[in-house]
Enzyme design. Structure first.
Site, mmCIF file in Angstrom:
data_model
loop_
_atom_site.group_PDB
_atom_site.id
_atom_site.type_symbol
_atom_site.label_atom_id
_atom_site.label_comp_id
_atom_site.label_asym_id
_atom_site.label_seq_id
_atom_site.Cartn_x
_atom_site.Cartn_y
_atom_site.Cartn_z
ATOM 1 N N ASP A 20 -3.045 10.375 37.917
ATOM 2 C CA ASP A 20 -4.365 10.272 37.283
ATOM 3 C C ASP A 20 -5.494 10.350 38.315
ATOM 4 O OD1 ASP A 20 -6.080 10.035 35.168
ATOM 5 O OD2 ASP A 20 -5.925 7.859 35.008
ATOM 6 N N GLU A 67 -1.240 14.183 24.241
ATOM 7 C CA GLU A 67 -2.661 13.979 23.908
ATOM 8 C C GLU A 67 -3.580 14.948 24.674
ATOM 9 O OE1 GLU A 67 -0.575 11.366 24.850
ATOM 10 O OE2 GLU A 67 -0.230 10.822 22.756
ATOM 11 N N ASN A 68 -3.098 15.511 25.780
ATOM 12 C CA ASN A 68 -3.956 16.384 26.596
ATOM 13 C C ASN A 68 -4.375 17.670 25.872
ATOM 14 O OD1 ASN A 68 -2.510 15.599 29.865
ATOM 15 N ND2 ASN A 68 -4.242 14.702 28.782
ATOM 16 N N TRP A 69 -3.673 18.014 24.764
ATOM 17 C CA TRP A 69 -4.091 19.195 23.993
ATOM 18 C C TRP A 69 -5.506 19.016 23.450
ATOM 19 C CZ3 TRP A 69 -1.685 23.548 24.578
ATOM 20 C CH2 TRP A 69 -0.310 23.582 24.805
#
Ligand code: FPP
Length: 244
Positions: A20, A67-69
């Site tokens: 991250d 979730e990164n989509w």
């Protein structure tokens, strides 16, 4: 006997990293988030080399979550391009170092070109056994547990699965048990990464942003792991004790 590092002691068999901080690293320098991800790729290279040299058997990296989509389209596209380039550029070195590459996640959601690169890279490194580098793409811990449950139900013969039998359906089947989960970037969350697998893992949160994470920070994480191991007793007995 498990490998030991000169400075620390027992080396974890399986390390996972939530990489991250690429975006914040870039924004602090007036760069685009995509440039942050490119710098993140350099840190990824350093981490692979570091853990392979220390004798870690499996390294699992969270490169793109379910979730990164939902990120802005331009950022998603830049990341997908980066993954294609990364596989192409890193493959010769991974082959030369004897590192096996494996991808986990909902890969059918990715463009065909990336899917076929993943398949080719897995096939070309399948016989390697220095270390397994697991890249989580389109991965979510809940997705993993659900897909395992679905497959288990389809294949079950009416018997109750014990944890070991169930683990064979998780995307990480066959890898050593997760010993150490590192997250960079200062947040202290698992963010839907290896939910089942992290049950007994040591958690280590580093303030360094991923692009600025190097040997010193990674060695620091191994040192923390080593100290916690000593507190809990012998590594080989840890699992039995944890389940007691
Ligand atoms: C999280 O930082 C990072 C990502 C979502 C992408 C990670 C990808 C790489 C490091 C490239 C590595 C590539 C391979 C093939 C392993 P963030 O964008 O959430 O950072 P922020 O929290 O500062 O916004």
């Amino acid at each position: 006997m498990a490998p030991h590092s000169v400075e620390t002691g027992p080396i974890p068999a399986h390390v996972a990293v939530i990489m991250d901080g690429n975006g914040r690293w870039a924004e602090a320098r007036g760069l685009s988030r995509s440039e942050g991800h490119r710098a993140g790729l350099k840190a990824t290279r350093r981490a692979v080399e570091f853990f392979a040299n220390r004798g870690v058997r499996a390294l699992t990296l969270f490169a793109f979550s379910s979730e990164n989509w939902q990120r802005p389209r331009a950022e998603v596209e830049a990341l997908l391009d980066l993954f294609v380039t990364a596989i192409e550029e890193e493959l010769p070195e991974l082959r030369q170092k004897g590192i096996r590459l494996r991808f986990i996640g909902a890969r059918e959601q990715f463009p065909r070109e990336l899917q076929s690169r993943m398949g080719e890279a897995e096939a070309q490194t399948a016989a390697n056994d220095t270390m397994t580098l697991v890249v989580a793409l389109g991965y979510g811990g809940r997705w993993d547990i659900l897909q395992a449950a679905r497959r288990w139900i389809r294949q079950s013969t009416g018997t109750d699965p014990d944890p070991e039998a169930f683990e064979a359906f998780l995307s990480t089947a066959g890898l050593p048990e997760l010993d150490l989960l590192i997250r960079t970037g200062g947040e202290q969350r698992i963010s839907n990464f290896l939910l089942w697998q992290a049950a007994y893992a040591e958690l280590c949160f580093l303030d360094a942003l991923w692009p600025e994470t190097g040997e010193a920070e990674l060695q620091g994480a191994l040192d923390i792991y080593s100290r916690r191991q000593r507190r809990f007793g012998l590594t080989s007995e840890r699992r039995g004790a944890a389940h007691a």
